[in-house]
Every structure is written in structure tokens, then in C-alpha cells.
Design an enzyme around this catalytic site. Structure first.
Site, PDB file in Angstrom:
ATOM      1  N   LYS A   1      56.097  40.766  44.923  1.00  0.00           N
ATOM      2  CA  LYS A   1      55.139  39.923  45.638  1.00  0.00           C
ATOM      3  C   LYS A   1      54.706  38.752  44.760  1.00  0.00           C
ATOM      4  O   LYS A   1      54.628  37.607  45.219  1.00  0.00           O
ATOM      5  CB  LYS A   1      53.920  40.728  46.051  1.00  0.00           C
ATOM      6  CG  LYS A   1      52.871  39.909  46.796  1.00  0.00           C
ATOM      7  CD  LYS A   1      51.497  40.519  46.727  1.00  0.00           C
ATOM      8  CE  LYS A   1      50.854  40.288  45.374  1.00  0.00           C
ATOM      9  NZ  LYS A   1      49.445  40.727  45.315  1.00  0.00           N
ATOM     10  N   SER A   2      54.409  39.036  43.504  1.00  0.00           N
ATOM     11  CA  SER A   2      53.923  37.979  42.612  1.00  0.00           C
ATOM     12  C   SER A   2      54.949  36.866  42.458  1.00  0.00           C
ATOM     13  O   SER A   2      54.611  35.676  42.514  1.00  0.00           O
ATOM     14  CB  SER A   2      53.588  38.571  41.237  1.00  0.00           C
ATOM     15  OG  SER A   2      52.547  39.513  41.332  1.00  0.00           O
TER      16      SER A   2
ATOM     17  N   ARG B   1      54.680  32.934  44.188  1.00  0.00           N
ATOM     18  CA  ARG B   1      54.749  31.782  43.283  1.00  0.00           C
ATOM     19  C   ARG B   1      55.938  30.888  43.652  1.00  0.00           C
ATOM     20  O   ARG B   1      55.828  29.661  43.668  1.00  0.00           O
ATOM     21  CB  ARG B   1      54.848  32.257  41.828  1.00  0.00           C
ATOM     22  CG  ARG B   1      53.508  32.720  41.253  1.00  0.00           C
ATOM     23  CD  ARG B   1      53.694  33.576  39.999  1.00  0.00           C
ATOM     24  NE  ARG B   1      52.403  33.876  39.394  1.00  0.00           N
ATOM     25  CZ  ARG B   1      51.564  34.818  39.829  1.00  0.00           C
ATOM     26  NH1 ARG B   1      51.884  35.536  40.898  1.00  0.00           N
ATOM     27  NH2 ARG B   1      50.413  35.034  39.202  1.00  0.00           N
TER      28      ARG B   1
ATOM     29  N   ARG C   1      35.334  38.839  48.064  1.00  0.00           N
ATOM     30  CA  ARG C   1      36.131  38.686  46.842  1.00  0.00           C
ATOM     31  C   ARG C   1      35.708  37.421  46.101  1.00  0.00           C
ATOM     32  O   ARG C   1      35.378  36.402  46.723  1.00  0.00           O
ATOM     33  CB  ARG C   1      37.628  38.631  47.160  1.00  0.00           C
ATOM     34  CG  ARG C   1      38.166  39.916  47.733  1.00  0.00           C
ATOM     35  CD  ARG C   1      39.677  39.957  47.715  1.00  0.00           C
ATOM     36  NE  ARG C   1      40.207  40.086  46.361  1.00  0.00           N
ATOM     37  CZ  ARG C   1      41.505  40.202  46.073  1.00  0.00           C
ATOM     38  NH1 ARG C   1      42.387  40.200  47.053  1.00  0.00           N
ATOM     39  NH2 ARG C   1      41.907  40.310  44.828  1.00  0.00           N
TER      40      ARG C   1
ATOM     41  N   GLN D   1      44.315  34.860  38.495  1.00  0.00           N
ATOM     42  CA  GLN D   1      44.802  34.045  39.608  1.00  0.00           C
ATOM     43  C   GLN D   1      44.157  32.664  39.636  1.00  0.00           C
ATOM     44  O   GLN D   1      44.760  31.709  40.128  1.00  0.00           O
ATOM     45  CB  GLN D   1      44.566  34.762  40.932  1.00  0.00           C
ATOM     46  CG  GLN D   1      45.473  35.959  41.134  1.00  0.00           C
ATOM     47  CD  GLN D   1      45.194  36.702  42.429  1.00  0.00           C
ATOM     48  OE1 GLN D   1      44.163  36.491  43.075  1.00  0.00           O
ATOM     49  NE2 GLN D   1      46.094  37.584  42.823  1.00  0.00           N
TER      50      GLN D   1
ATOM     51  N   SER E   1      45.103  40.339  32.880  1.00  0.00           N
ATOM     52  CA  SER E   1      46.420  40.187  33.530  1.00  0.00           C
ATOM     53  C   SER E   1      47.205  38.980  33.019  1.00  0.00           C
ATOM     54  O   SER E   1      47.773  38.215  33.794  1.00  0.00           O
ATOM     55  CB  SER E   1      46.242  40.080  35.056  1.00  0.00           C
ATOM     56  OG  SER E   1      45.517  41.170  35.561  1.00  0.00           O
TER      57      SER E   1
ATOM     58  N   GLU F   1      46.507  46.088  37.697  1.00  0.00           N
ATOM     59  CA  GLU F   1      46.960  46.490  39.030  1.00  0.00           C
ATOM     60  C   GLU F   1      47.623  47.859  39.029  1.00  0.00           C
ATOM     61  O   GLU F   1      47.749  48.499  40.081  1.00  0.00           O
ATOM     62  CB  GLU F   1      47.938  45.453  39.590  1.00  0.00           C
ATOM     63  CG  GLU F   1      49.252  45.386  38.839  1.00  0.00           C
ATOM     64  CD  GLU F   1      50.045  44.129  39.167  1.00  0.00           C
ATOM     65  OE1 GLU F   1      51.135  44.277  39.732  1.00  0.00           O
ATOM     66  OE2 GLU F   1      49.569  43.027  38.859  1.00  0.00           O
TER      67      GLU F   1
ATOM     68  N   HIS G   1      38.791  43.226  42.974  1.00  0.00           N
ATOM     69  CA  HIS G   1      40.084  43.244  43.649  1.00  0.00           C
ATOM     70  C   HIS G   1      39.898  43.518  45.146  1.00  0.00           C
ATOM     71  O   HIS G   1      38.819  43.281  45.686  1.00  0.00           O
ATOM     72  CB  HIS G   1      41.009  44.259  42.986  1.00  0.00           C
ATOM     73  CG  HIS G   1      41.702  43.721  41.766  1.00  0.00           C
ATOM     74  ND1 HIS G   1      43.020  43.959  41.482  1.00  0.00           N
ATOM     75  CD2 HIS G   1      41.246  42.940  40.764  1.00  0.00           C
ATOM     76  CE1 HIS G   1      43.352  43.352  40.345  1.00  0.00           C
ATOM     77  NE2 HIS G   1      42.289  42.737  39.898  1.00  0.00           N
TER      78      HIS G   1
ATOM     79  N   ARG H   1      37.825  48.724  42.827  1.00  0.00           N
ATOM     80  CA  ARG H   1      38.755  49.830  42.593  1.00  0.00           C
ATOM     81  C   ARG H   1      38.187  50.884  41.651  1.00  0.00           C
ATOM     82  O   ARG H   1      38.545  52.065  41.759  1.00  0.00           O
ATOM     83  CB  ARG H   1      40.089  49.294  42.058  1.00  0.00           C
ATOM     84  CG  ARG H   1      40.930  48.637  43.143  1.00  0.00           C
ATOM     85  CD  ARG H   1      42.237  48.087  42.622  1.00  0.00           C
ATOM     86  NE  ARG H   1      43.075  47.604  43.730  1.00  0.00           N
ATOM     87  CZ  ARG H   1      44.142  46.845  43.574  1.00  0.00           C
ATOM     88  NH1 ARG H   1      44.525  46.461  42.361  1.00  0.00           N
ATOM     89  NH2 ARG H   1      44.833  46.446  44.625  1.00  0.00           N
TER      90      ARG H   1
END
EC number: 2.5.1.19
Length: 426
Positions: free
Chosen positions: A26-27, A31, A124, A172, A199, A314, A341, A345
Site C-alpha cells: 500500500k505504501s 506514493r 485523526r 506522513q 516510522s 504499524e 492511527h 491502537r
């Protein structure tokens, strides 16, 4: 519409042995989609992930003027002209990459672009995206919320230049600005000024994806990135398997004393999920390359662990599920940012593990888990795909465990539930 009934997680009292080819990253897919939409000519992506998050990203870029021909495993992206003035609406769902990456692209259009998403998306953290773009001269109307929904009033250009932000709650925020920075008039000189960035592999992935397309990025100084202005070259690329999504299958092997082959594991990658190779060693297992694949084999016991997961947060939900089934206590730290997130979480994991009779405690920056016998209950997922992955791992050893809304896994893994059932029940 009625909520789906809880799903009975498959139980296994013998070792899981098998092989899996996980869908695309997905990442990397999202991108690549952003950069293709900003590119100098059409690009072709092979084996992109087709999931809720990537569909939302593709639809968002189409709303901004790009054309995306989605033909099975091959997607052709024709860049957006970015000179249209028609108002547009972007549905972010619960996808952080959409709500944080796309506003900078919208700022390059000459349109008013409204961003909104799922109910939980509205809580978020988004203030950094909004304040950063305002710092670059972009007009944004959020009625003072610092969150969704908001409207980006594109003027057709972004000046760029020096900018300071605090991205300590999510990497992000950095990636979003870097991805669009080459299209700013003066490029971008971005400085992170807060606590340690989480991250970092995701930022490194962003920088590498830019360089693959001819964008000049200087990241020689800590927490500082300079993106030179200029074109983003088109690139035909093949998307790697999503190594973060491989984690749930690796966990299946480890908690049952079995073995799993993950097909086509890249020898060199900047994916955060590559950390599974070392994480399994802490649990007493091993990972061995066999040709193009990586084979994960459980050890004689499942050890408790002490892990700093700051760079790979993650992975925490699945790691926590394994820790709840281990032979000794565990401490997972460095992940305070997980509170922002898809759900909080840390609180969610503690609540759900304890609901099953476990002993988990929330720390300032993580979770402490002391294994206890667990019993069946309904494990709530909070519409979070990683929580669903944690649930099914626990279900392997807790007979009768029910998973609320397992379908939330479509966010990053289409057809996850039937794939999981076939592996576990075969």
C-alpha cells in the site's frame, strides 16, 4: 445498514505450514500514484495493490484531473493537468495517505477541493498538514478544527521554499510535502523541529521513490530535506509485495509452532515490514532465504520480547497478539504515535487483550503484556485493519474467538478473510 455479524476466527491446535503471496505494498502503491499523477508523461504500475486505501487514492487523483486506467494488474496513469478550476471532493475514507498526501497536490490546482472521510477520520491528527500548507501560502478553510473536513483553495501554484514543521505524531506529514515539493516553484527546504520522528523507513521510501524519478533530494542533515524544483519523470514500475501485511501470516506460523513461506520477499527494500526478519528472532524463531522467498520457522518456544518499535509502529498490533501468547512477559515501546492511527491502537490493544482475560497495560510510549490463559470473546476491531490482524492471530490459540467487522481488512488486503481461512483450515 446493519453491521455485519462477528466472524468466527479459525482455531488451530496443530502447526500452520504453508506459503503465501501477499498483495502489493500500500505504501509504495500510493506514493507511486501521487508521483505518477505529478509526472511529466504517463506511467505504468504493475501489480499495484487494489484495496480500499489505494482505490481512494486513485479516485482522489482522478478528481484532481489525472486519468487512471485500471486494467487488472496493470494501471496506466496519465498525469493531471492541474489547471482545471472545477470544484472537487475527495473521500479520504480512513486512509492517512489520502488525507495527508493529497492536499498538497490539490494546492497545485486552481480549484476548491473539499476533503472529508469516515467518522473516525475526523479525529485523526491533521493540524500539521493544514498549518504546513498555510505556511507555504496555501489557503485552507477548516473552521478552526485542525482536522477533517476542510477545503483547499488551490491557486494553481505553490511558492515552496523554507518550512519548519513538527511531524513527531506521523511521518506522513513529511512524506506528503516531499512528494509534491519538486512541483513547488522554489522546491522545498523542510526542517522537522519536534521530538523524534516515527516510522523513518516510510520517509526513506518516499525519498527513494523521488530519486527513482529523477528528483534531486538532499537528506544529508538529520531531520532536514531539500527537494530541488523540477519535473518528476514518468516511471514504469512494479510494486513489491506488502511486507507489513505478511506479518499476520508469519505470526500464524510462530504461535502454532509451524513454518510459513512468504513468496517474492525483496532482497533489498525500504519497506518497514522488512523488520519482521529481526523481530522473529527476538521471539526465538528464524527467517531463512530460499531463492526469491523468505521462510519463517518457529522456535521451540515463543519467547517474551522487549522491542522498540518506533520505526515500525504499524507492526505493533500483530506483535502484541504474539506477545499475549508468548511464554513470558513483553514490553513494546517507542510507539506513542499509535494513539493517532486509525484508532488509538495502544488503548484498543490493551482493552481487547484484557477483554479475553489477558493482562496488558498501557505505558507512556507502548504496552506491557504479561501472558495469561485467554478465553473466547468478541474482539472489537474499531474499523482498524491491523486490529483485525491481531484478532485472527489470537483466534488461532483461543477457540471460539469472534472478530467484529473482519471486513475492515479490505483497507489494505482484499479477500483477506477467505485467504486466511484457506491457510488455517487446510
Amino acid at each position: 445498514m446493519n453491521a455485519p455479524l462477528p466472524w468466527l476466527a479459525p482455531y488451530r491446535d496443530t502447526p500452520v505450514v504453508g506459503e503465501v503471496l501477499v498483495p502489493g505494498s500500500k505504501s509504495q502503491t500510493n506514493r507511486a500514484l501521487i508521483l505518477a499523477a505529478l509526472g511529466d508523461r504517463p506511467s505504468v504500475l504493475t501489480r499495484p495493490l487494489r484495496s480500499r486505501d489505494t482505490t481512494l487514492m486513485a479516485d482522489a487523483l482522478v478528481a484532481l484531473g489525472a486519468t487512471i486506467d485500471r486494467d487488472g494488474m496493470v494501471w496506466t496513469i496519465t498525469p493531471a493537468a492541474l489547471d482545471h478550476t472545477a470544484a472537487a471532493t475527495v473521500d479520504c475514507g480512513l486512509a492517512g495517505t489520502v488525507m495527508r498526501f493529497v492536499p498538497a497536490v490539490a494546492a497545485l490546482t486552481s480549484a476548491d477541493v473539499t476533503f472529508d472521510g469516515d467518522e473516525h477520520a475526523r479525529v485523526r491528527p491533521m493540524a500539521t498538514t493544514i498549518s504546513a500548507l498555510r505556511g507555504l501560502g496555501v489557503a485552507i478553510d477548516d473552521e478552526g478544527r485542525g482536522s477533517l473536513p476542510f477545503v483547499v483553495h488551490g491557486s494553481g501554484t505553490v511558492a515552496g521554499g523554507p518550512l519548519e514543521i513538527d511531524a513527531s505524531s506521523s511521518s506522513q506529514f513529511v512524506s506528503a510535502l516531499l512528494l509534491a515539493g519538486a512541483r513547488f516553484d522554489k522546491g522545498l527546504e523542510l526542517q522537522h523541529v519536534g521530538a523524534a520522528l516515527p516510522s523513518m523507513p516510510h520517509i526513506e521510501m518516499t525519498v527513494n521513490e523521488l530519486r527513482k524519478r529523477g528528483v534531486e533530494v538532499d537528506d544529508s542533515q538529520p531531520d532536514r530535506w531539500v527537494v530541488a524544483p523540477g519535473p518528476i519523470a514518468a516511471l514504469d514500475d512494479e510494486i513489491e509485495p506488502d511486507l507489513s501485511n505478511a506479518g499476520v501470516f508469519i505470526a500464524a506460523a510462530l504461535v502454532t509452532g509451524g513454518s510459513i513461506r512468504i513468496r517474492n520477499w525483496p532482497e533489498q527494500t525500504d519497506q518497514a515490514g522488512d523488520a519482521w526478519r529481526t523481530i522473529v528472532e527476538a521471539f526465538g524463531a528464524r527467517a531463512v532465504r530460499d531463492g526469491a522467498d523468505l521462510v519463517f520457522t518457529a522456535g521451540p518456544t515463543l519467547n517474551g520480547v522487549e522491542l522498540d518499535l518506533h520505526d515500525v509502529g504499524e507492526l505493533t498490533p500483530v506483535v502484541a497478539a504474539m506477545a499475549a501468547l508468548a511464554d513470558g512477559p513483553s514490553r513494546l515501546t517507542g510507539v506513542a504515535h499509535l494513539r493517532g492511527h486509525e484508532t488509538d491502537r495502544l488503548a484498543a490493544l490493551v482493552t481487547e487483550i484484557n477483554r479475553l482475560g489477558g493482562d496488558a497495560e498501557e505505558l507512556e510510549d507502548g504496552i506491557a503484556i504479561r501472558p495469561r490463559p485467554l478465553h473466547a470473546e468478541t474482539f472489537k476491531t474499531y474499523d482498524d485493519h491491523r486490529m483485525a490482524h491481531a484478532a485472527v492471530v489470537l483466534g488461532l490459540r483461543v477457540e471460539g474467538l469472534l472478530v467484529e467487522n473482519v471486513v475492515t481488512t479490505v483497507k489494505t488486503y482484499p479477500n483477506f478473510a477467505p485467504v486466511w481461512e484457506r491457510l488455517i483450515t487446510t
